[in-house]
Design an enzyme around this catalytic site. Structure first.
Site, short mmCIF file in Angstrom:
data_model
loop_
_atom_site.label_atom_id
_atom_site.label_comp_id
_atom_site.label_asym_id
_atom_site.label_seq_id
_atom_site.Cartn_x
_atom_site.Cartn_y
_atom_site.Cartn_z
CB THR A 1 -0.88 -0.09 1.17
OG1 THR A 1 -1.75 -1.15 1.00
CG2 THR A 1 -1.83 1.22 1.33
CD GLU B 1 -28.75 -10.49 -19.79
OE1 GLU B 1 -29.91 -10.72 -20.01
OE2 GLU B 1 -28.03 -10.98 -20.42
CG HIS C 1 -28.76 -9.29 -23.71
ND1 HIS C 1 -28.21 -10.37 -23.24
CD2 HIS C 1 -28.59 -8.97 -24.81
CE1 HIS C 1 -27.58 -10.97 -24.27
NE2 HIS C 1 -27.72 -9.98 -25.30
CB CYS D 1 -29.55 -12.86 -26.97
SG CYS D 1 -29.13 -11.69 -28.23
N1 GLN Z 1 -24.93 -14.56 -31.76
C1 GLN Z 1 -26.36 -14.02 -31.92
C2 GLN Z 1 -26.51 -12.75 -32.75
O1 GLN Z 1 -25.66 -11.99 -32.87
C3 GLN Z 1 -26.81 -13.81 -30.31
C4 GLN Z 1 -26.28 -12.83 -29.55
C5 GLN Z 1 -26.35 -12.58 -28.28
O2 GLN Z 1 -26.78 -13.71 -27.84
N2 GLN Z 1 -26.12 -11.77 -27.67
O3 GLN Z 1 -27.66 -12.50 -33.12
#
Ligand code: GLN
Length: 542
Positions: A190, A516, A514, A380
């Site tokens: 540190t 998430e 997505h 996705c």
């Molecule tokens: N590879 C796929 C696409 O480009 C899914 C991408 C992902 O799952 N983020 O559509």
């Protein structure tokens, strides 16, 4: 009046600077202050979009379509402030901007140099924010002493003078390793790291010291003496059971109090951390547990699925259960018996991903979930897999595949060459650049009345974040619907499938976006809450 807090790291990488910054943001928010967090990344990529998840973990996508560092995910989850493109900058982006200006002749014949041109550009990035936040927290990626960090450290040093030391604060995150043979926490690394920072002109005001135990008073005094800070400004950042305990732990160690003191905010109200305590209570004392299998590709580096695992935890918090995650590299299902690995799990999730490796294994996992009535959540690529699996095994389209993975006879998933956002037509070419050419950021999705997702969301129109190049091909909707797959979410113009579900299954939902990325501990994403609820039901059956 905005105050600026700069957070640097030393000694070793991976000390959790992002989390530390996010937790401090949360503690200040709990005192009633408004905050925004930003990250300066010293690497040369323009953004992390083209980086392998193995190198850099997850790519976090913002509403406005920026591909950013995963730390921005921590910022959002801890402060509920949506991050923007302007909250993450890299050396690559800074240089692109400066070079573009140079080509335009904006520098009027000057010799373009790191100081002042690059540093000015970094300072502009720090200072340009629309809101009048009480605090801007600026995290500097990397470790002090890295060559690439130098222009960033120089820029934040200059800002201390420019804005005034009463409105700027430097926090340095370090490590105090415990040496068992000596029976001591060692302060030397540190001291060296603080010295390194001082050599570029920055005197740390607060030291946040990661340690696996309380810092004894003698060590604290020693650090204070050698590092030129007050003993109260040497804060222990102890390991805790849940990341959501960090704001509480920092507060107990006095971090936000020291921050307020530095800025002369001694009358600031004590933070109300009750909602954090409630989350921690729920995380540490669940009433049951479920096991979810995540069948992905980058399973050796769990940072690659950071937001996903957090969103699953959020779903668990809402259902009062602990969520155990079993990570599978999809490839194993291509070689071995799927049943043996997936038997007994309460839900199966295929997350986003790119490229061919493991996709046949993912298809097997989808099939297993569908045939055995196990809750399935596809995200996705996980939706594209669900559609291909249904095409092959329900609709009898044997040659179904994705053009991302080869040249299938039936391109059930393929490349759309253009799509619309806010009236603008965006185009992408097959042989175009890989960086920044995806469908990125928030897009609206229209939900079918009476569908399962309409109940889950409680709404017929939602906005979710996207990051993909390929789309489910609408030419196959009819045979797929006939076979039992329902297209329950579409883009508002009806051109892009967004959600599919199987109504005759206990819980089978797959989404092109997505979800998430938008889940937060206090606002868990409804799809994750519902998925975990379905897993709880499943756990009562097996
Ligand atoms: N590879 C796929 C696409 O480009 C899914 C991408 C992902 O799952 N983020 O559509």
């Amino acid at each position: 009046m905005t105050r600026y807090i700069f957070i640097t790291g030393g000694v070793v990488s991976s000390l959790g600077k992002g989390l530390a910054s996010a937790a401090l943001g949360a503690a200040l928010q709990a005192r009633g202050f408004s905050v925004r967090l930003r990250k300066l990344d010293p690497y040369i990529n323009v953004d992390p979009g083209t980086m392998s998840p193995y190198q850099h973990g997850e790519v976090y996508v913002t509403d406005d379509g920026a591909e950013t560092d995963l730390d921005l995910g921590h910022y959002e989850r801890f402060t509920c402030v949506s991050a923007r493109q302007s909250d993450n900058v890299t050396t690559g982006r800074v240089y692109s901007e400066v070079l573009a200006k140079e080509r335009r002749g904006d520098y009027l014949g000057a010799t373009v140099q790191v100081i002042p041109h690059i540093t000015d550009s970094i300072k502009d990035f720090v200072l340009n924010h629309e809101g009048d936040e009480d605090f801007m927290l600026i995290e500097i990626g990397g470790t002090v002493g890295d060559i690439e960090s130098l222009p960033f450290l120089e820029a934040i040093r200059q800002l201390g003078n420019q804005i005034g030391r009463d409105r700027t604060l430097y926090i340095h995150l370090t490590l105090l390793p415990y040496i068992p043979t000596a029976g001591e926490l060692k302060t030397k690394p540190t001291q060296h790291s603080v010295k390194e920072l001082l050599s570029v002109g920055i005197q740390a005001d607060i030291l946040l010291c990661r340690a696996d135990r309380e810092i004894p008073e003698a060590e604290r005094k020693k650090i204070a003496l050698f590092c030129n800070v007050a003993p109260e400004a040497v804060i222990s950042a102890l390991d805790v059971k849940s990341i959501y305990q960090v704001p509480i732990s920092y507060h107990e160690e006095g971090l936000d109090t020291q921050v307020c003191k530095h800025f002369g905010l001694d009358d600031a109200p004590e933070p109300d951390l009750s909602r954090w305590r409630e989350i921690v209570e729920r995380v540490t004392k669940p009433e049951g547990e479920v096991t979810i299998a995540v069948v992905g590709k980058y399973v050796e580096l769990l940072d690659a699925y950071k937001s996903l695992s957090e969103a699953l935890i959020h779903g668990g918090i809402e259902n009062n259960v602990k969520v155990n995650l079993k990570w599978f590299d999809a490839e194993v299902f291509e070689r071995e018996d799927v049943v043996h690995h997936l038997d007994g799990v309460h839900g199966i999730l295929v997350p986003g991903g790119f490229g061919e490796r493991g996709t046949e294994g993912k298809l097997e996992a989808v099939r297993f979930a569908r045939e055995r009535n196990i809750p399935y959540f596809g995200i996705c690529l996980g939706m594209q897999m669900a559609v291909i699996e249904a095409a092959r095994n329900l609709a009898g389209i044997k040659g179904a595949g994705s053009t991302e993975l080869g040249e299938p006879e039936d391109p059930v998933v393929g490349l759309m060459t253009e799509w619309a956002q806010e009236g603008d037509i965006q185009k992408r070419a097959k042989d175009g650049d890989l960086g920044g050419t995806m469908r990125l950021g928030a897009y609206d999705c229209k939900i079918k009345k009476g569908s399962r997702v309409s109940e889950i969301y409680g709404s017929l129109e939602v906005s979710e974040r996207h990051r993909h190049r390929y789309e489910v091909n609408t030419a196959y909707i009819k045979p797929l619907e006939k076979a039992g797959l329902s297209f329950s979410g579409m883009s508002p113009d009806g051109v892009l499938p967004e959600i599919v579900e199987i109504p005759d299954h206990p819980w089978f939902v797959a989404v092109q976006f997505h979800p998430e990325l938008k889940s937060r501990p206090f606002e868990p994403h409804p799809l994750f809450v519902s998925f975990i609820d379905a897993a709880v039901h499943q756990s009562r059956l097996v």
